[in-house]
Design a protein around this motif. Structure first.
Motif: not given
Ligand SMILES: Nc1ncnc2c1ncn2[C@@H]1O[C@H](COP(=O)(O)OP(=O)(O)OP(=O)(O)O)[C@@H](O)[C@H]1O
Ligand SMILES: Nc1ncnc2c1ncn2[C@@H]1O[C@H](COP(=O)(O)OP(=O)(O)OP(=O)(O)O)[C@@H](O)[C@H]1O
Ligand SMILES: [Mg+2]
Ligand SMILES: [Mg+2]
Lengths: 498, 314, 554, 273
Positions: D228, D230, D232-237, D242-243, D246-247, D249-250
């Motif tokens: 997660l 790591a 962040r560097e490519n969050l936008a594209d 990230a998803v 994150g899922l 963990i949740s």
């Protein structure tokens, strides 16, 4: 962005350390200070030295006396005129051990170069005398980490000699410093520019932006977001972070190689790695081009040289490096009797360097030829500790920029018993570097640089893959925000259009 | 009560002492040399030695410790190795940022969670209750940094409603300052109210079973009054304790949230201090946080009797 | 007042409550006339509480299915119409709950809680309300002191809290009061006082009362009519005197049989030494230690001497806090004697060596008061009973198992209980397990600390009978601790009365019970309601007459 | 009001979620679709498709494989942390609760000190000492959680020490260690289990948070947290980067929380038949 040239917000990844150039500093501090102070000389775009506050300089026949002829009409931020008297005052302040100037040792003979006297024969002339001739005087004086031996007004310090705030001659005046949040620089309206075009830290400077706001944003992802949303106008980024900005409307990118060198250090005293065949095998196992492009988002320029590609000293010779030859690598390994012993590559994940990427890609390639390389990431402080003690097998490391080739090689070369952090322990090389720092003639110097390069490639004490990449990212209304050999932004060249 | 707090504070001095020793040792054991970090990859032995001497890092540990505690006792936390800033004002300023977020978030979270939890308990097993419990369990299961990232993506980047970088303190510019607080506060509110709702619900359930609730109802007291006047003060006790723990943890532990939103808070100061091996900063922060934690707990204990008079006797 | 009154104050018909398809109250109908006191009796779990709570719409959450209607003061209400029932709460119907410790809100000052009802149901000024409250507090036997109103419930004893409860209900002057076991949690003397206060008040105000209890003798004293419930059904009702005289339903008879009755006990065989003798025992509890201050210790038992012989049951009675349990703990070795001597078989324990002392420990067992907490909730009955046998090195696994089976049978439980956990047993069954555990090793001496006070009357009777039977079989000496003279009447040979750590009276059972000399003994006796068996069958209320009647309730 | 039967549902759902993750972790031990560490520079940042179900990361590594590998790391770290904390906490708690006196005061002083160090900070500090290896994290987090275990065990032991059935055992003549082992410890179990489940949740979050701050399990070994971080560097594209972690963990937290709730209900004496 209310009106053109009003304010530009630049992001910086960490706060500066102090406002005293060359004392308590780091790269960011230097970057900010280069807007505020100037020295007699400075670095050009290609890493050669050019005059700044000096109109020109002469060197005596014996190489022991340097005479600087100062520019006239240059003013300090407080309105006073810069004269030789202030140059001498500044020099004396830096050389005072109390000041704890970072470069004291570089000038007092501790390392070699010794300045025996500085005087002002008249208002516009300064002479410096050396104990022995050296080619490094100007190169050292131009070093940003020495604060370019800034010429500052005595009002920069209080009666007890404590530093207050820099009153220099740079294109920007130091404004407000809100620790860890932002720094404000204000345009120096009375700045008198040189006539030449801008060149690195020297040449003509035409400040136009009224207020430069430097915003401290540690997290690159946030910088990216800020550029997208327009909260940030410009920022120097690492190659990885720039990727997500490609094709983003309103944001433009410019790329340049800088003076950093990225590579893998090898501990030549490690029982396993002391075998030059294994080191050689590693060099052959790694496809420099792939490693460079893969760990820099395709922006890096592949090169095995210790001299960065943008440097004036980078020539045909330096382009000669290792051939990618996995077969030969395997053969060498077999010959050396390598038997799958694990080799640890230490790396860190600081956002500003590609250390981790280089390690990961190198690991994959080394494993390809049967070298059991294992990446171990560490926090930077720990890695640095290991670095300075020489306690590692391999380490993915980025050297900070040096402009002069003698200094570049001095960074990596030395006697490990005395300086464990040095990677290349080769007496012949050490001697060559000594010679390089004494030689003034450019052609002879180039020959020495070439020889050092060949030796380094032969010895393989470390593997360079590519010089650092500076990516300038800026909103489209910003002009003149260019990346260059020195990594820091130069806001005196920037203007905005609306 | 004031005297009581003072006495409790006195009693926690040994704890603070232990904490300070622990912090000190912990830091010295960590590999990494502040002088080295300060000087970077070109440090020479001489320059290192000079910096160490300047920082007093060349002295034996016990002596360093004594000097440090001696200064701290006089209210002087020293100066940062990295930036030379005075540490106490630095900590206080950074703490102000953290506090403004945490305090606002906790208050909002409590204001939401307490009535919601009580209503869920009051309507136990109804559809409303099941729904509320499900939502709060869901919220509980989303880590704050993940929530923060999602908010940042959506409100900051996608909608562009809120600023994604920087920070303006409320004192500087109240309205702009508020904008920077919104997302971190929402993140904390969402994450923390899950826990609070569940706590409030279970303690309310506990209370609603008891005879005095029946007694109040038998007197003819309306349901709203039963909940507000009879159930609330008794059910709030455990939640208050939880709030205290939460507050203590948040005041020191929102480094991740501060990282996501690049807020210059105490958590980041500490984390950055650790990275930079800025001994005085880390020591100062940790000591400050420990003292804060103890203080929060004491204050919570002190106001507990307001809600549960029985506590006073124990 | 009687049933055939033209319009009773309250008439309930067809009250039915179902929990998970199980009928817990089954088609209950009854009436209460204006100013009348009726009693509902029945064993634990027979549905008394639920039935009466439903009249106020106060069923616990999850219990709600019901049919039934009621007529109150000439108006009709459906019992599932919560909103309508709510309008009756407080001023028309009042309720006093069983547990004084939890019926007052611990977070509110009692003044606030007393004001609350009045504020809701009257338009009185604050001053007037306060006047009434203070007057009422005085009536229920507390001081007429404004400072009381500023106190929190935890600052009062159980008896005082129950009085405050009563005051708060009575203040609203409801036409009908439901008192659900209002005194069960209190000790005998206080129980009597509270009961008297409450009924005097209701009678004075002309209120009708529904009194709920499982103690027939107690309610018979106060109620004019008695309703008997069994497993959710109303099995019998009638005028108290008539019902007592001629109980018709078998369950009613069983209830009456369980009443404590004095039975002649075989005197223990004379022996050379008493099994246990305590001589001038003093026991102190260390007070809280404070720095720089002398530690004050509390003397819980002060110079107590007693003897228990083989086959004999000696009862130790006394008010709460008089030190009974402390004596018991000292005997079984849980607290040390501060001074004095304890002898076993005529030999001082202090002089014994370790192994003999251990023999004594193994020979001395205890039955505790609360069957719900004295069994490890995580163990099966078999393990529990097996526990003491594990220390008997002479027994192997098989023998132990055999003994467990034997004992469990002796206490009247089948082997099918062996695999159960305590929570799967009723209170009476648990206490049987505790007894089985105590006698498993055939001890020579048993201390029973209030072994029946947590049980209802019928079960209590069974347990006591069991104890007598087991004592006859094993011949152990027994020290029985209780504050209930009913228990004493049934099984004790001798009685010791304790007050504030001292023994104030001792003697043969009949002598102490019939001619008590000490004031405290008399008070205890006075508070024990009695039903006497009639020669022609059935029972009649009997007033206890004592020689030299003295202490009145405070 | 309608009665919905909640308890079986949450146990079921929680069990299902955790079951899937644990199964993925176990399968991931022996088999993953791709080598989770194998980089493929040409296939960087590929969006999810039929070959790479959950896409690839910035080094072209298969995200699904990494998630499976990470599942074991994350879950085992959390589990080990809880076990270590429980082990240490039970010993200290029992000693301090049972012996009282000086031992008690000493243990309580240490626990209070540790408590005054907020958990994640303690871990942060310790990690820098121990180095951020897997076991360093376990040790650091365990140390941070031990005080809560000590407190709860000590409390239970102190109340049980005086309880009727313990006194009964004493009267029988059993020795103190026997009573401790047979009566007191088993009865600490219920609150411990409840605490342990919530600690499992905290441990998952803390491990992720530490990784997020760059102090967790050192890459390249994947954990959900460092994946997660790591991303962040490519969050936008490359939002999938990230998803999915994150899922995970949740989901893990949700599973633990639901199961914990069910367990709590189950262990609550009021819920027993
Ligand atoms: N909240 C509840 N949920 C489920 N069952 C209940 C509940 N309350 C009572 N019951 C059951 O309803 C039945 C009647 O209970 P109730 O409390 O009316 O008995 P009681 O006669 O008052 O007994 P006691 O003398 O012990 O107070 C019992 O079998 C009991 O187990
Ligand atoms: N562990 C203890 N520490 C200090 N004082 C105690 C302790 N246990 C009991 N006491 C005190 O000793 C006195 C006698 O208590 P004890 O339990 O023997 O009374 P009791 O006659 O059994 O009362 P009850 O009928 O309520 O059980 C009481 O005043 C009590 O407060
Ligand atoms: Mg009842
Ligand atoms: Mg007692």
């Amino acid at each position: 962005q209310a009106a053109s040239n009003e304010t530009v917000t630049v992001a910086m990844n960490a706060d500066m350390r102090s406002t005293q150039p060359g004392v308590n500093r780091d790269g960011n501090t230097d970057g900010v200070m280069m807007h505020v102070v100037e020295g007699l000389v400075g670095y050009r775009e290609d890493g050669s030295v050019g005059p700044m506050l000096a109109e020109r300089y002469d060197i005596s026949e014996d190489g022991l006396t340097y005479t600087f002829h100062l520019r006239e009409g240059v003013r300090f931020h407080n309105g006073e005129t810069m004269t030789a008297e202030y140059v001498v005052w500044s020099w004396d302040r830096w050389m005072d051990p109390e000041t704890e100037w970072r470069c004291l040792a570089d000038f007092d003979g501790t390392v070699g170069l010794e300045v025996t006297g500085v005087s002002a024969p008249d208002e516009h002339t300064v002479t410096m005398t050396l104990a022995e001739p050296s080619a490094l005087l100007l190169a050292t004086m131009a070093r940003p980490d020495c604060g370019v031996v800034a010429v500052v007004h005595p009002d920069s310090v209080d009666e007890e000699g404590n530093w207050i705030e820099p009153i220099g001659t740079g294109p920007y005046k130091f404004g407000r410093w809100d620790h860890n949040r932002s720094i404000e620089l204000n345009r120096f309206h009375d700045y008198v520019s040189r006539d030449e075009p801008m060149d690195g830290y020297v040449g003509g400077k035409q400040p136009t932006i009224e207020t430069v706001r430097i915003l401290i944003v540690p997290d690159p992802a946030t910088v990216v977001a800020g550029l997208q949303s327009g909260d940030i106008d410009a920022a120097m980024l690492g190659s990885a972070d720039s990727r997500s900005l490609r094709g983003v409307p309103g944001v433009e990118l410019a790329v340049a190689s800088n003076g950093q060198r990225n590579g893998l250090l090898i501990q030549t005293q490690d029982p396993l790695l002391s075998d030059p065949r294994i080191r050689r095998a590693m060099a052959l196992a790694i496809d420099t081009e792939q490693a460079a492009l893969g760990s820099s988002e395709g922006l890096g320029t592949p090169s095995n040289s210790n001299v960065p590609v943008a440097s004036a000293w980078y020539g045909e010779m330096q382009a000669q490096g290792y051939e990618y030859d996995p077969e030969a690598a395997r053969a060498l390994l077999a010959e050396a009797g390598y038997n799958g012993e694990p080799i640890e590559i230490i790396a860190n994940r600081r956002p500003v360097v590609p250390s981790y990427n280089v390690a990961i890609i190198a690991q994959a390639m080394l494993q390809e030829v049967g070298i059991n390389a294992q990446v171990n990431t560490m926090e930077w402080a720990t890695q640095l500790d290991r670095y300075s003690r020489g306690r590692y097998q391999m380490m993915s490391f980025t050297y900070s920029p040096r402009f002069d080739p003698a200094l570049m090689f001095e960074q990596i070369t030395g006697d490990k018993r005395q300086e464990p952090r040095k990677v290349w322990d080769n007496s012949q090389a050490i001697a060559l570097i000594g010679e390089l720092s004494r030689t003034e003639d450019d052609a002879s110097r180039q020959a020495l640089v070439d020889e050092l390069h060949t030796m380094m490639i032969e010895d393989t004490p470390l593997l360079f893959f590519f010089p650092g990449v500076s990516v300038a990212a800026y909103r489209e209304h910003v002009e003149g925000f260019t990346p260059w050999f020195g990594e820091n932004p130069r806001m005196w060249a920037v203007r905005t259009i609306l | 009560m004031f005297l009581h707090i003072v006495r409790r504070l006195g009693a926690s001095l040994p704890t603070l002492f232990l904490v300070s020793v622990l912090i000190f040792l912990l830091l010295r054991l960590v590999p990494g040399d502040p002088a080295q970090l300060l000087l970077g990859d070109l440090a020479t032995e001489q320059s290192l030695a000079r910096v160490r001497q300047q920082m007093g890092l060349d002295l034996p540990w016990p002596q360093q410790y004594l000097i440090w505690t001696g200064q701290v006792l006089q209210g002087d936390f020293g100066r940062s190795i990295q930036t030379g800033q005075e540490i106490l004002p630095l900590i206080l300023r950074r703490f102000g940022v953290t506090l403004s977020i945490v305090a606002v978030a906790i208050v909002i979270a409590a204001l939401i969670a307490i009535p919601v939890g009580m209503i869920a308990a009051w309507k136990q097993n109804s559809r409303l209750d099941v729904g509320l419990v499900a939502i709060s369990t869901l919220l509980l299961s989303i880590p704050s940094f993940w929530m923060g990232l999602l908010l940042l993506l959506f409100f900051g980047l996608h909608l562009g409603w809120l600023p994604v970088v920087g920070y303006v303190s409320l004192a500087e510019n109240f309205q702009r300052g508020l904008l920077y607080l919104i997302m971190p506060v929402i993140t904390l509110v969402l994450v923390e109210s899950g826990t609070l709702v569940r706590m409030m619900r279970s303690s309310t359930l506990e209370v609603l079973r008891l005879d005095y609730i029946s007694h109040a109802r038998a007197k003819g007291v309306g349901e709203r009054t039963v909940l507000a006047r009879h159930a609330f003060p008794n059910a709030f006790g455990p939640t208050l304790t939880l709030l205290g723990i939460m507050l203590g943890n948040l005041l020191s532990g929102i480094a991740v949230v501060e990282t996501v939103f690049t807020l210059p808070g105490l958590g980041r100061l500490l984390v950055e201090g650790i990275y930079a091996r800025d001994y005085p900063v880390v020591q100062g922060c940790m000591l400050f946080i420990a003292a804060l934690y103890i203080l929060v707990n004491i204050v919570i204990d002190a106001i507990h009797p307001l809600f549960d008079p029985r506590v006073k006797d124990t | 007042m009687s049933l055939d009154d033209a319009s009773p104050l309250l008439a309930v018909s067809g009250l039915t409550i179902e929990i998970n398809d199980k009928l817990v109250v089954d088609d209950l109908s009854f009436a209460v006339a204006e100013g009348e006191t009726i009693a509902i009796v029945g064993e634990s779990g027979s549905g008394k509480t639920l039935a009466t709570r439903s009249l106020l719409g106060l069923l616990p959450s999850g219990v709600n299915c019901r049919v039934g209607s009621m007529r109150f003061k000439g108006n009709d209400y459906r019992l599932d119409d919560l909103e309508a029932l709510k309008t009756l709460r407080g001023h028309s119907l009042g309720m006093i709950f069983q547990e004084p410790m939890t019926s007052l809100n611990p977070a509110l000052r009692i003044g606030q809680q007393l004001h609350e009802g009045l504020k809701l149901h009257t338009r009185l000024e604050r001053a007037e309300r306060e006047r009434r409250i203070l007057a009422m507090l005085e009536r229920v036997g507390l001081a007429r002191d404004r400072a009381l109103l500023e106190c929190y419930p935890h600052e009062f004893s159980g008896g005082m809290r129950q009085r405050i409860m009563i005051a708060s209900v009575m203040l609203m002057a409801p036409a009908l009061i439901v008192a659900d076991e209002p005194t069960t949690a209190l000790d005998a003397v206080v129980q009597r006082e509270v009961m008297e206060t409450m009924l005097a008040l209701t009678r004075e105000a002309g209120n009708a009362t529904i009194l709920i209890s499982h103690d027939l003798a107690m309610v018979a004293h106060y109620a004019s009519r008695v309703l008997v419930m069994c497993q959710g059904k109303l099995v019998e009702q009638g005028e108290t005197v008539a019902l007592l005289a001629a109980p018709r339903h078998p369950y009613t008879r069983k209830l009456l049989d369980a009443l404590p009755r004095r039975v002649a006990l075989a005197p223990p065989a004379p022996a050379e030494h008493p099994v246990l003798a305590l001589q001038r025992a003093v026991i102190e509890y260390a007070g809280r230690r404070r720095w720089f201050r002398p530690t004050v210790s509390k003397r819980a038992v002060d110079c107590v001497s007693l003897e228990v012989a083989r086959g004999e049951t000696v009862a130790l009675v006394g008010a709460s806090g008089s030190g009974k349990t402390t004596v018991a703990k000292a005997i079984v070795g849980l607290v040390p004697l501060h001074s004095g001597e304890m002898c076993f078989d005529g030999r001082s324990l202090a002089g014994m060596d370790r192994s003999r002392r251990r023999t004594w420990r193994l020979d001395c067992q205890m039955i505790q008061q609360d069957p719900f907490s004295s069994l490890d909730p995580r163990m099966r009955v078999r393990q529990i009973v097996d526990e003491p046998l594990r220390l008997d090195a002479a027994l192997d696994r098989g023998q132990r198992l055999a003994r467990v089976n034997e004992v469990i049978d002796e206490v009247g439980l089948g082997v099918e209980f062996l695999e159960r956990f305590p929570h799967q047993l009723s209170g009476g069954q648990r206490q049987r397990v505790a007894i089985a555990r105590a006698i498993a090793r055939k001890p020579r001496f048993i201390v029973a600390d209030e072994p029946t006070s947590a049980l209802d009357m019928t079960v209590q009777k069974q347990i006591l009978t069991l104890l007598v039977e087991l004592q006859r079989r094993y011949g152990f000496a027994c020290l029985l601790i209780t504050h209930d003279l009913g228990v004493v009447e049934q099984i004790a040979h001798r009685v010791l009365v304790m007050e504030q750590g001292r023994i104030v009276e001792s003697g043969e059972r009949d002598q102490v019970l019939d001619a008590p000399r000490h004031a405290y003994t008399r008070r205890l006796l006075m508070s024990l309601p009695q039903l006497a068996a009639r020669a022609e069958g059935g029972f009649v209320l009997r007033e206890r007459t004592l020689a030299g009647e003295g202490g009145a309730p405070t | 009001m309608k009665r919905l039967s909640l308890p079986p549902l949450n146990a079921l759902l929680g069990g299902l979620l955790l079951g899937i993750l644990v199964a993925a972790a176990l399968v991931g031990l022996v088999w993953t679709p791709f080598d989770p560490l194998r980089i493929n520079i040409l296939g960087r940042l590929q969006a999810p498709d039929t070959l790479h179900w959950l896409g690839t990361d910035e080094f072209g590594r298969d995200v699904l494989s990494r998630l499976m590998d990470a599942a074991f790391t994350t879950l085992s770290i959390s589990l080990l942390t809880v076990l270590a904390a429980v082990f240490a906490g039970v010993w200290l708690g029992v000693l301090s609760g049972y012996l009282g006196g000086l031992v008690d005061r000493l243990v309580m002083m240490i626990t209070n000190t540790l408590l005054a160090f907020p958990g994640i900070l303690l871990a942060l500090g310790l990690l820098s000492v121990l180095g951020n290896s897997r076991y360093g994290i376990v040790l650091a987090l365990a140390l941070a959680y031990t005080p809560s275990v000590v407190r709860i065990v000590r409390g239970t032991v102190r109340s049980l020490r005086e309880s009727d059935y313990v006194e009964a055992a004493r009267v029988m003549g059993h020795s103190e260690p026997f009573i401790l082992a047979r009566h007191i410890l088993p009865n600490c179990l219920a609150p411990l289990i409840v605490l342990a489940t919530s600690m499992l949740g905290w441990a998952i979050i803390s491990e992720s948070a530490l990784s997020f701050l760059g102090l967790g399990v050192p890459p390249p070994r994947p954990t959900w947290g460092n994946m997660l971080a790591a991303s962040r560097e490519n969050l936008a594209d490359a939002a999938w980067l990230a998803v999915f972690p994150g899922l995970c963990i949740s989901f893990a937290l949700l599973g633990v929380n639901l199961l914990g709730d069910a367990l709590r209900d189950f262990l609550d004496p009021r819920m027993k038949p």
